[in-house]
Write a protein that holds these residues in place. Sequence first.
Motif, PDB file in Angstrom:
ATOM      1  N   THR A 136       0.842  -1.183   0.000  1.00  0.00           N
ATOM      2  CA  THR A 136       0.000   0.000   0.000  1.00  0.00           C
ATOM      3  C   THR A 136       0.879   1.235   0.000  1.00  0.00           C
ATOM      4  OG1 THR A 136      -1.827   1.147   1.145  1.00  0.00           O
ATOM      5  CG2 THR A 136      -0.166   0.107   2.527  1.00  0.00           C
ATOM      6  N   SER A 137       0.383   2.287  -0.617  1.00  0.00           N
ATOM      7  CA  SER A 137       1.113   3.546  -0.641  1.00  0.00           C
ATOM      8  C   SER A 137       0.117   4.664  -0.357  1.00  0.00           C
ATOM      9  CB  SER A 137       1.773   3.766  -2.007  1.00  0.00           C
ATOM     10  OG  SER A 137       2.470   4.992  -2.029  1.00  0.00           O
ATOM     11  N   GLY A 138       0.009   4.997   0.924  1.00  0.00           N
ATOM     12  CA  GLY A 138      -0.932   6.021   1.337  1.00  0.00           C
ATOM     13  C   GLY A 138      -0.230   7.319   1.667  1.00  0.00           C
ATOM     14  N   ARG A 139      -0.967   8.211   2.245  1.00  0.00           N
ATOM     15  CA  ARG A 139      -0.378   9.486   2.627  1.00  0.00           C
ATOM     16  C   ARG A 139       0.683   9.299   3.708  1.00  0.00           C
ATOM     17  NH1 ARG A 139      -3.997  14.736   4.547  1.00  0.00           N
ATOM     18  NH2 ARG A 139      -2.255  16.142   5.049  1.00  0.00           N
ATOM     19  N   TYR A 140       0.442   8.346   4.607  1.00  0.00           N
ATOM     20  CA  TYR A 140       1.363   8.133   5.720  1.00  0.00           C
ATOM     21  C   TYR A 140       1.882   6.698   5.807  1.00  0.00           C
ATOM     22  CZ  TYR A 140      -0.578  12.576   7.313  1.00  0.00           C
ATOM     23  OH  TYR A 140      -0.986  13.882   7.394  1.00  0.00           O
ATOM     24  N   VAL A 141       1.106   5.723   5.406  1.00  0.00           N
ATOM     25  CA  VAL A 141       1.486   4.313   5.551  1.00  0.00           C
ATOM     26  C   VAL A 141       1.847   3.750   4.187  1.00  0.00           C
ATOM     27  CG1 VAL A 141       0.721   2.012   6.247  1.00  0.00           C
ATOM     28  CG2 VAL A 141       0.028   4.014   7.584  1.00  0.00           C
ATOM     29  N   SER A 142       3.083   3.307   4.066  1.00  0.00           N
ATOM     30  CA  SER A 142       3.555   2.686   2.829  1.00  0.00           C
ATOM     31  C   SER A 142       4.198   1.341   3.172  1.00  0.00           C
ATOM     32  CB  SER A 142       4.581   3.577   2.116  1.00  0.00           C
ATOM     33  OG  SER A 142       3.971   4.779   1.681  1.00  0.00           O
ATOM     34  N   LEU A 143       3.734   0.293   2.537  1.00  0.00           N
ATOM     35  CA  LEU A 143       4.261  -1.049   2.745  1.00  0.00           C
ATOM     36  C   LEU A 143       4.487  -1.700   1.387  1.00  0.00           C
ATOM     37  CD1 LEU A 143       1.796  -2.195   5.565  1.00  0.00           C
ATOM     38  CD2 LEU A 143       4.170  -1.476   5.879  1.00  0.00           C
ATOM     39  N   ASP A 144       5.551  -2.457   1.261  1.00  0.00           N
ATOM     40  CA  ASP A 144       5.895  -3.112   0.003  1.00  0.00           C
ATOM     41  C   ASP A 144       5.997  -4.612   0.235  1.00  0.00           C
ATOM     42  OD1 ASP A 144       6.778  -3.875  -2.484  1.00  0.00           O
ATOM     43  OD2 ASP A 144       8.763  -2.947  -2.304  1.00  0.00           O
ATOM     44  N   ALA A 145       4.930  -5.327  -0.117  1.00  0.00           N
ATOM     45  CA  ALA A 145       4.900  -6.796  -0.026  1.00  0.00           C
ATOM     46  C   ALA A 145       5.270  -7.278   1.378  1.00  0.00           C
ATOM     47  CB  ALA A 145       5.821  -7.419  -1.063  1.00  0.00           C
ATOM     48  N   VAL A 146       4.657  -6.684   2.391  1.00  0.00           N
ATOM     49  CA  VAL A 146       4.909  -7.074   3.780  1.00  0.00           C
ATOM     50  C   VAL A 146       3.912  -8.157   4.201  1.00  0.00           C
ATOM     51  CG1 VAL A 146       4.935  -6.311   6.179  1.00  0.00           C
ATOM     52  CG2 VAL A 146       5.857  -4.823   4.385  1.00  0.00           C
ATOM     53  N   ARG A 147       4.442  -9.244   4.716  1.00  0.00           N
ATOM     54  CA  ARG A 147       3.605 -10.310   5.258  1.00  0.00           C
ATOM     55  C   ARG A 147       4.255 -10.831   6.543  1.00  0.00           C
ATOM     56  NH1 ARG A 147       0.181 -14.180   2.706  1.00  0.00           N
ATOM     57  NH2 ARG A 147       1.086 -13.707   0.654  1.00  0.00           N
ATOM     58  N   LEU A 148       3.451 -11.049   7.564  1.00  0.00           N
ATOM     59  CA  LEU A 148       3.973 -11.602   8.802  1.00  0.00           C
ATOM     60  C   LEU A 148       4.294 -13.082   8.643  1.00  0.00           C
ATOM     61  CD1 LEU A 148       1.527 -10.047  11.453  1.00  0.00           C
ATOM     62  CD2 LEU A 148       3.822  -9.249  10.858  1.00  0.00           C
ATOM     63  N   ASP A 149       5.465 -13.498   9.102  1.00  0.00           N
ATOM     64  CA  ASP A 149       5.783 -14.924   9.120  1.00  0.00           C
ATOM     65  C   ASP A 149       4.923 -15.679  10.132  1.00  0.00           C
ATOM     66  OD1 ASP A 149       7.703 -14.367   7.264  1.00  0.00           O
ATOM     67  OD2 ASP A 149       9.406 -15.064   8.462  1.00  0.00           O
ATOM     68  N   TRP A 150       4.584 -14.980  11.224  1.00  0.00           N
ATOM     69  CA  TRP A 150       3.833 -15.627  12.296  1.00  0.00           C
ATOM     70  C   TRP A 150       2.601 -14.784  12.641  1.00  0.00           C
ATOM     71  CZ3 TRP A 150       5.331 -20.403  13.274  1.00  0.00           C
ATOM     72  CH2 TRP A 150       6.655 -20.763  13.033  1.00  0.00           C
ATOM     73  N   PRO A 151       1.613 -14.785  11.750  1.00  0.00           N
ATOM     74  CA  PRO A 151       0.390 -14.049  12.065  1.00  0.00           C
ATOM     75  C   PRO A 151      -0.387 -14.753  13.179  1.00  0.00           C
ATOM     76  CG  PRO A 151       0.071 -15.338  10.086  1.00  0.00           C
ATOM     77  CD  PRO A 151       1.524 -15.475  10.446  1.00  0.00           C
ATOM     78  N   PRO A 152      -1.337 -14.073  13.794  1.00  0.00           N
ATOM     79  CA  PRO A 152      -2.132 -14.714  14.842  1.00  0.00           C
ATOM     80  C   PRO A 152      -2.838 -15.968  14.341  1.00  0.00           C
ATOM     81  CG  PRO A 152      -2.465 -12.343  14.873  1.00  0.00           C
ATOM     82  CD  PRO A 152      -1.674 -12.649  13.632  1.00  0.00           C
ATOM     83  N   THR A 153      -2.998 -16.935  15.229  1.00  0.00           N
ATOM     84  CA  THR A 153      -3.647 -18.188  14.857  1.00  0.00           C
ATOM     85  C   THR A 153      -5.167 -18.092  14.916  1.00  0.00           C
ATOM     86  OG1 THR A 153      -3.388 -18.924  17.146  1.00  0.00           O
ATOM     87  CG2 THR A 153      -1.690 -19.595  15.569  1.00  0.00           C
ATOM     88  N   GLU A 154      -5.671 -17.022  15.521  1.00  0.00           N
ATOM     89  CA  GLU A 154      -7.103 -16.764  15.557  1.00  0.00           C
ATOM     90  C   GLU A 154      -7.323 -15.265  15.441  1.00  0.00           C
ATOM     91  OE1 GLU A 154      -8.406 -16.768  20.115  1.00  0.00           O
ATOM     92  OE2 GLU A 154      -7.451 -18.658  19.535  1.00  0.00           O
ATOM     93  N   PRO A 155      -8.503 -14.844  15.013  1.00  0.00           N
ATOM     94  CA  PRO A 155      -8.734 -13.412  14.807  1.00  0.00           C
ATOM     95  C   PRO A 155      -8.456 -12.596  16.072  1.00  0.00           C
ATOM     96  CG  PRO A 155     -10.515 -14.697  13.836  1.00  0.00           C
ATOM     97  CD  PRO A 155      -9.682 -15.660  14.619  1.00  0.00           C
ATOM     98  N   VAL A 156      -7.830 -11.452  15.877  1.00  0.00           N
ATOM     99  CA  VAL A 156      -7.522 -10.548  16.984  1.00  0.00           C
ATOM    100  C   VAL A 156      -8.466  -9.349  16.904  1.00  0.00           C
ATOM    101  CG1 VAL A 156      -5.772  -9.079  18.050  1.00  0.00           C
ATOM    102  CG2 VAL A 156      -5.105 -11.234  16.978  1.00  0.00           C
TER     103      VAL A 156
END
Length: 295
Positions: A136-156
């Motif tokens: 994403t490329s927003g006004r303040y938040v920009s991320l380039d192909a970021v994915r967590l290796d260890w995302p939560p195992t259940e919805p947070v």
Amino acid sequence: MTTDVRLGIAHVPTHAPETLRALAEAAEAAGLDDLWVWEDCFKQSGLASAAAALAWTDRIRVGLGLLPVPLRSTAVTAMEVATLARTFPGRFVPGVGHGVQEWMGQSGVRVSSPLTLLREHTEALRRLLAGDEVTTSGRYVSLDAVRLDWPPTEPVPLWLGGVGPRSLALVGELGDGLILANALTPDDVRGSVAAARSAAQDAGRELTDVHATLIATTGPRAQERLDAELPQWGAEPGRGIGAAGDAASIAAAVRTLVDAGATAVAIQPSASEPDLPAFARFLGAEVRPLLTSVG
């Protein structure tokens, strides 16, 4: 009728960090539902406090209200939240907000549009916690192909804080829960809940969880101590904010907030509270039974 309010206690940074462990352990032993920690500049780290409290306990839910989003990158927030969510599944409730702008200015991270930042941060954070790869490329938040290796195992659940109309509208649109400020009258709570839920309905969502904080004192000079506490939070005595007195008085104030729309209430001890663990035991032994027997 039985109320379904969650009763908790808040560890406020008017008390030193080293008092947290005894309070967390006492709150759990007393049967309270929640322990809420804060992150206020320049007092205590909310995430460090939450991690410690979770490690010292086994059952109680630990909420964090709020993480000021200008202080951290979205990727770092996602890693921190995911780590706690995986380590203590089902027990951690993170909350985010745009922060107190004066403090953000002192920290060198104040932005010209705090709500735009909060929106971009929340949307990207939710996707990261879901395990998505985010670009994403927003006004303040920009991320380039970021994915967590260890995302939560259940919805947070991702709760948001808000006070003004635009903030409350954003909470309704994006939040899983609403975290309200600590020095509000029941009418303030009722109006805030209505605004946030209206915005949620407009967005095709339902906002069910509402967290309110009740400043409370008991024991000798309870009313005097409450009156001295309120100005620290920008409130004047005599406006129906807070509760002072015995268990029945505090339970009645909690029920008033529930009637105004709160589903979870954390009791906030005053800075003058001499014994935090004893206060937690008082809430569990004397206040909580009144809430489960009277609606």
